[in-house]
Write an enzyme that holds these catalytic residues in place. Structure first.
Site, PDB file in Angstrom:
ATOM      1  N   GLU A  57       0.874  -1.189   0.000  1.00  0.00           N
ATOM      2  CA  GLU A  57       0.000   0.000   0.000  1.00  0.00           C
ATOM      3  C   GLU A  57       0.898   1.223   0.000  1.00  0.00           C
ATOM      4  O   GLU A  57       1.896   1.269   0.728  1.00  0.00           O
ATOM      5  CB  GLU A  57      -0.856   0.118   1.278  1.00  0.00           C
ATOM      6  CG  GLU A  57      -1.972  -0.863   1.415  1.00  0.00           C
ATOM      7  CD  GLU A  57      -2.802  -0.660   2.707  1.00  0.00           C
ATOM      8  OE1 GLU A  57      -2.616   0.380   3.392  1.00  0.00           O
ATOM      9  OE2 GLU A  57      -3.621  -1.530   3.001  1.00  0.00           O
TER      10      GLU A  57
ATOM     11  N   GLU B   1     -13.401   5.618   0.313  1.00  0.00           N
ATOM     12  CA  GLU B   1     -14.224   4.657   1.062  1.00  0.00           C
ATOM     13  C   GLU B   1     -14.891   5.393   2.224  1.00  0.00           C
ATOM     14  O   GLU B   1     -14.245   5.720   3.216  1.00  0.00           O
ATOM     15  CB  GLU B   1     -13.349   3.502   1.554  1.00  0.00           C
ATOM     16  CG  GLU B   1     -12.815   2.648   0.410  1.00  0.00           C
ATOM     17  CD  GLU B   1     -11.794   1.604   0.879  1.00  0.00           C
ATOM     18  OE1 GLU B   1     -12.194   0.659   1.565  1.00  0.00           O
ATOM     19  OE2 GLU B   1     -10.608   1.762   0.553  1.00  0.00           O
TER      20      GLU B   1
ATOM     21  N   LYS C   6     -14.726   4.123   6.133  1.00  0.00           N
ATOM     22  CA  LYS C   6     -13.463   3.849   6.819  1.00  0.00           C
ATOM     23  C   LYS C   6     -13.438   4.540   8.180  1.00  0.00           C
ATOM     24  O   LYS C   6     -13.720   5.738   8.258  1.00  0.00           O
ATOM     25  CB  LYS C   6     -12.305   4.390   5.965  1.00  0.00           C
ATOM     26  CG  LYS C   6     -11.902   3.438   4.878  1.00  0.00           C
ATOM     27  CD  LYS C   6     -10.595   3.056   5.135  1.00  0.00           C
ATOM     28  CE  LYS C   6      -9.913   1.908   5.323  1.00  0.00           C
ATOM     29  NZ  LYS C   6      -8.749   1.442   4.873  1.00  0.00           N
TER      30      LYS C   6
ATOM     31  N   GLU D 135      -8.709   9.089   6.084  1.00  0.00           N
ATOM     32  CA  GLU D 135      -8.803   7.677   5.663  1.00  0.00           C
ATOM     33  C   GLU D 135      -9.865   7.475   4.569  1.00  0.00           C
ATOM     34  O   GLU D 135      -9.793   6.538   3.798  1.00  0.00           O
ATOM     35  CB  GLU D 135      -9.144   6.781   6.859  1.00  0.00           C
ATOM     36  CG  GLU D 135      -8.060   6.701   7.927  1.00  0.00           C
ATOM     37  CD  GLU D 135      -6.919   5.763   7.551  1.00  0.00           C
ATOM     38  OE1 GLU D 135      -7.083   4.964   6.613  1.00  0.00           O
ATOM     39  OE2 GLU D 135      -5.854   5.848   8.189  1.00  0.00           O
TER      40      GLU D 135
END
Ligand code: NAG
Length: 332
Positions: free
Chosen positions: A252, A303, A306, A312
């Site tokens: 990542e 997202e 999250k 995030e």
């Protein structure tokens, strides 16, 4: 987007076309507004993204991947690690249901046991036996699919300068047998590498330019960017465990566009563009020169569910309606 940024994007594109494919994208699904898997796989294909990391053996995703030629890194969720470690038949079932059932037309590259497990997490003791059981269950797929785990760089007790990198006393007994297992099997260690979080935690010592690959020239310790320094600190730490030949794959890396310090569309566009360019360039890092760096960008989508810091939720290359956030026309 300014002319300068656009130029960077175009340079990135041109270089990446000629280079070996070393860039994939993480497909996280902690959201309630994402397109169906079939459309997501199409989005990977139309953008020329040849590798994907997923965190769960989602059956709709695996079905949609059939015949796609996308190379897959598939995660065993942290909650399933203990039962797989304790029970060979549980490992065999996992491999049958999520690998063997698809292996005729889905290309599996890695099985990732555990994501960012801390040495203090009770699950940590089960990672190695779970890796061993999944390895055993793979049978004649053992040479084709590599087993690994994805660590976070907080396992390092020391990382500056990179040559002094070493695992923390807590992490050494946890990671050393795992590193030995990987070395024996010719598998890489996966690591989530985030210059962004290092930057926001220490803006006094780390400049935005150093964190986003836009610094001119080298620091007095011989580094042009923080990403390489972080990677080399991990290489130094691995060397100290005695495994000299282990590869690191960056499982990542990314930069948020909103929700935190330094989290802007402009910084994120610069980071992703320059990261792709760098890992594909074949320059490598000072300790591991002259090689491309296999890297998975985090992440495909913003997202919205999250947990944690607001940023995030803003690591996507795409919004849930499938629009690109950064005009990177071809990610690979
Ligand atoms: C990397 O490539 C450069 C330029 O071709 C060469 O001078 C150098 O010796 C290479 N380094 C290694 C470690 O292979």
């Amino acid at each position: 987007m300014g002319v300068f940024l656009l130029l960077l994007v175009l340079i990135g594109l041109e270089t990446s076309k000629a280079a070996a494919q070393s860039v994939g994208v993480c497909y996280g699904i902690v959201a309630n507004n994402l397109p169906p898997a079939v459309e997501v796989i199409d989005l990977f294909k139309t953008n020329g993204i040849a590798r994907m990391r997923i965190y769960n053996p989602n059956q709709a995703t695996l079905e949609a991947l059939r015949g796609s030629n996308i190379e897959l890194a598939i995660g065993v969720p942290n909650e399933e690690i203990q039962s797989i470690a304790n029970d060979i038949s549980s490992a065999a079932n996992w491999v049958q249901n999520n690998i063997i059932n698809y292996a005729n037309n889905v290309i599996f590259r890695y099985i990732i046991l555990g994501n960012e497990i801390s040495p203090n997490d009770p699950t940590s003791q089960f990672i190695l036996p779970a890796m061993q059981n999944i390895y055993g269950a793979l049978g004649n797929l053992q040479n084709q699919i590599k087993i690994s785990t994805a660590i976070q760089l907080s396992l390092l007790g020391s990382s500056y300068p990179p040559s002094q990198g070493e695992f923390s006393p807590d992490a050494i007994p946890y990671i050393t047998p795992i590193v030995n297992f990987l070395s024996t099997n010719g598998a890489p260690l996966l690591a989530n590498v985030y210059p962004y979080f290092a930057y926001i935690s220490d803006q006094k010592d780390i400049s935005l330019e150093y964190a986003t690959f836009t610094q001119q020239g080298y620091t007095d310790i011989g580094y042009q960017n923080l990403f390489d320094a972080m990677l080399d600190a991990l290489y130094a730490a691995i060397l100290k465990t005695g495994a000299s030949d282990l590869q690191i794959v960056v499982s990542e890396s990314g930069w948020p566009s909103a929700g935190g310090e330094g989290a802007t569309t402009e910084n994120a566009a610069a980071y992703y563009t320059n990261l792709i360019n760098h890992v594909n360039s074949g320059i490598g890092t000072p300790m591991r020169p002259n090689q491309s760096i296999e890297t998975y960008l985090f992440a495909m989508f913003d997202e919205n569910m999250k947990p944690g810091a607001t940023s995030e939720q803003y690591f996507g290359l795409f919004t849930p309606d499938k629009s690109q956030k950064y005009n990177i026309a071809s990610i690979n």
